[in-house]
Design a protein around this motif. Sequence first.
Motif, PDB file in Angstrom:
ATOM      1  N   LYS A   2      62.732  42.234  40.643  1.00 39.86           N
ATOM      2  CA  LYS A   2      61.540  42.255  40.377  1.00 39.86           C
ATOM      3  C   LYS A   2      61.369  43.937  41.541  1.00 39.86           C
ATOM      4  CE  LYS A   2      58.124  38.472  40.477  1.00 39.86           C
ATOM      5  NZ  LYS A   2      57.784  39.724  39.509  1.00 39.86           N
ATOM      6  N   ALA A   3      62.505  44.368  42.291  1.00 38.93           N
ATOM      7  CA  ALA A   3      62.491  45.503  43.521  1.00 38.93           C
ATOM      8  C   ALA A   3      63.395  46.154  42.750  1.00 38.93           C
ATOM      9  CB  ALA A   3      62.711  44.998  44.585  1.00 38.93           C
ATOM     10  N   ALA A   4      63.649  46.278  41.256  1.00 34.90           N
ATOM     11  CA  ALA A   4      65.073  47.048  41.136  1.00 34.90           C
ATOM     12  C   ALA A   4      63.563  48.662  40.503  1.00 34.90           C
ATOM     13  CB  ALA A   4      65.385  46.830  39.852  1.00 34.90           C
ATOM     14  N   ARG A   5      64.386  49.524  40.871  1.00 34.03           N
ATOM     15  CA  ARG A   5      63.453  50.651  40.441  1.00 34.03           C
ATOM     16  C   ARG A   5      63.834  51.186  39.134  1.00 34.03           C
ATOM     17  NH1 ARG A   5      63.958  54.744  44.978  1.00 34.03           N
ATOM     18  NH2 ARG A   5      62.455  55.361  45.487  1.00 34.03           N
ATOM     19  N   LEU A   6      62.995  51.034  38.490  1.00 34.11           N
ATOM     20  CA  LEU A   6      62.746  51.473  37.277  1.00 34.11           C
ATOM     21  C   LEU A   6      62.553  53.206  36.304  1.00 34.11           C
ATOM     22  CD1 LEU A   6      61.768  47.962  35.412  1.00 34.11           C
ATOM     23  CD2 LEU A   6      63.781  48.812  35.592  1.00 34.11           C
ATOM     24  N   PRO A   7      62.843  53.282  35.536  1.00 34.14           N
ATOM     25  CA  PRO A   7      62.597  54.490  35.093  1.00 34.14           C
ATOM     26  C   PRO A   7      61.005  54.469  35.100  1.00 34.14           C
ATOM     27  CG  PRO A   7      64.528  54.308  33.653  1.00 34.14           C
ATOM     28  CD  PRO A   7      63.429  52.754  34.978  1.00 34.14           C
ATOM     29  N   GLU A   8      60.216  55.812  34.708  1.00 31.23           N
ATOM     30  CA  GLU A   8      58.732  56.282  34.668  1.00 31.23           C
ATOM     31  C   GLU A   8      58.236  55.476  33.250  1.00 31.23           C
ATOM     32  OE1 GLU A   8      59.171  60.825  33.457  1.00 31.23           O
ATOM     33  OE2 GLU A   8      57.815  60.160  35.995  1.00 31.23           O
ATOM     34  N   GLN A   9      59.396  55.889  32.471  1.00 29.21           N
ATOM     35  CA  GLN A   9      58.783  55.649  30.534  1.00 29.21           C
ATOM     36  C   GLN A   9      59.016  54.068  30.941  1.00 29.21           C
ATOM     37  OE1 GLN A   9      61.613  57.454  32.145  1.00 29.21           O
ATOM     38  NE2 GLN A   9      61.790  59.055  30.561  1.00 29.21           N
ATOM     39  N   VAL A  10      59.742  53.150  31.696  1.00 32.80           N
ATOM     40  CA  VAL A  10      59.208  51.823  31.495  1.00 32.80           C
ATOM     41  C   VAL A  10      57.855  51.650  32.070  1.00 32.80           C
ATOM     42  CG1 VAL A  10      59.915  49.735  31.757  1.00 32.80           C
ATOM     43  CG2 VAL A  10      61.563  51.538  31.851  1.00 32.80           C
ATOM     44  N   GLU A  11      56.645  50.976  30.736  1.00 30.48           N
ATOM     45  CA  GLU A  11      55.595  50.736  31.097  1.00 30.48           C
ATOM     46  C   GLU A  11      55.301  49.051  31.752  1.00 30.48           C
ATOM     47  OE1 GLU A  11      53.589  50.741  27.994  1.00 30.48           O
ATOM     48  OE2 GLU A  11      53.604  53.041  27.545  1.00 30.48           O
ATOM     49  N   ALA A  12      56.662  47.882  31.509  1.00 34.24           N
ATOM     50  CA  ALA A  12      56.040  46.733  32.194  1.00 34.24           C
ATOM     51  C   ALA A  12      57.435  46.081  32.144  1.00 34.24           C
ATOM     52  CB  ALA A  12      55.046  46.126  31.498  1.00 34.24           C
ATOM     53  N   MET A  13      57.936  44.746  32.577  1.00 33.29           N
ATOM     54  CA  MET A  13      59.273  44.705  33.062  1.00 33.29           C
ATOM     55  C   MET A  13      58.657  42.709  32.450  1.00 33.29           C
ATOM     56  SD  MET A  13      62.238  43.755  35.217  1.00 33.29           S
ATOM     57  CE  MET A  13      61.565  43.297  36.911  1.00 33.29           C
ATOM     58  N   GLU A  14      59.620  42.222  31.378  1.00 40.40           N
ATOM     59  CA  GLU A  14      59.215  40.604  31.326  1.00 40.40           C
ATOM     60  C   GLU A  14      60.421  40.277  31.873  1.00 40.40           C
ATOM     61  OE1 GLU A  14      57.920  39.108  27.962  1.00 40.40           O
ATOM     62  OE2 GLU A  14      59.704  39.492  26.400  1.00 40.40           O
ATOM     63  N   LEU A  15      60.160  38.923  33.140  1.00 39.42           N
ATOM     64  CA  LEU A  15      61.489  38.219  33.144  1.00 39.42           C
ATOM     65  C   LEU A  15      61.303  36.932  32.700  1.00 39.42           C
ATOM     66  CD1 LEU A  15      64.265  37.836  35.058  1.00 39.42           C
ATOM     67  CD2 LEU A  15      62.319  37.786  36.928  1.00 39.42           C
TER      68      LEU A  15
END
Length: 225
Positions: free
Chosen positions: A16-29
């Motif tokens: 949840k704390a991982a920094r993602l590129p701005e192109q990533v709109e959302a993450m499901e786990l």
Amino acid sequence: MYNEYNNIDAVIQAIKAARLPEQVEAMELILVDDGSNDGTAEKLEKYKNDKTIIVHSSQANFGKGTATRTGITYVTGDVVLIQDADMEYDPNDYAALLQPIIEGQAEVVYGSRFLRGARPEGMAWQNWLANQLLKIAANILYGAHLTDEATAYKMFKTEIIKALNLKSRRFEFCPEVTAKVLKKGCKIVEVPISYKGRTVEEGKKIKWQDGFSALWTLLKYRFVN
């Protein structure tokens, strides 16, 4: 995950704390508990109210391949990344793994443990040797140029992995997916990642027999679908 009571909270927090590129709109786990009997399944109950998390608990321990295939059925996003719950791999590498896909350079990305040095921290020499043999076998059988076939950090465009008709139950998942991706003509791009191996006493579950199974899987899928 299987019997990762001591690690699972830390893994989820790191993801949840991982920094993602701005192109990533959302993450499901998607959390797949593979029949744990150490309290892991009970610990996952608290995550069921999180709208970004899906929890699946199996009643028996089937193996990594079965657990991963189960998790893939829940995927709704554009990109799939496999994350073991053992803290050997660092979610801070997500951005580097995503970049080749975002830039249109790849449909499949592997995180290589060997691009930063000969033998990663904590990796026993027996495991290092097995990894080298699997790399060589994959490269010879499929005309690839991989440095780390057996890495757990494998990332795919969702439509690629869902079309592979995967069958593995245990740790032969990695060679099966590698073989089928390469047979489809997909280029695998590798990026360097961090890695800190753990011992059997610390919970490492892969055994020497799994190395022979992996070699057989690479050979088998060279000639069958």
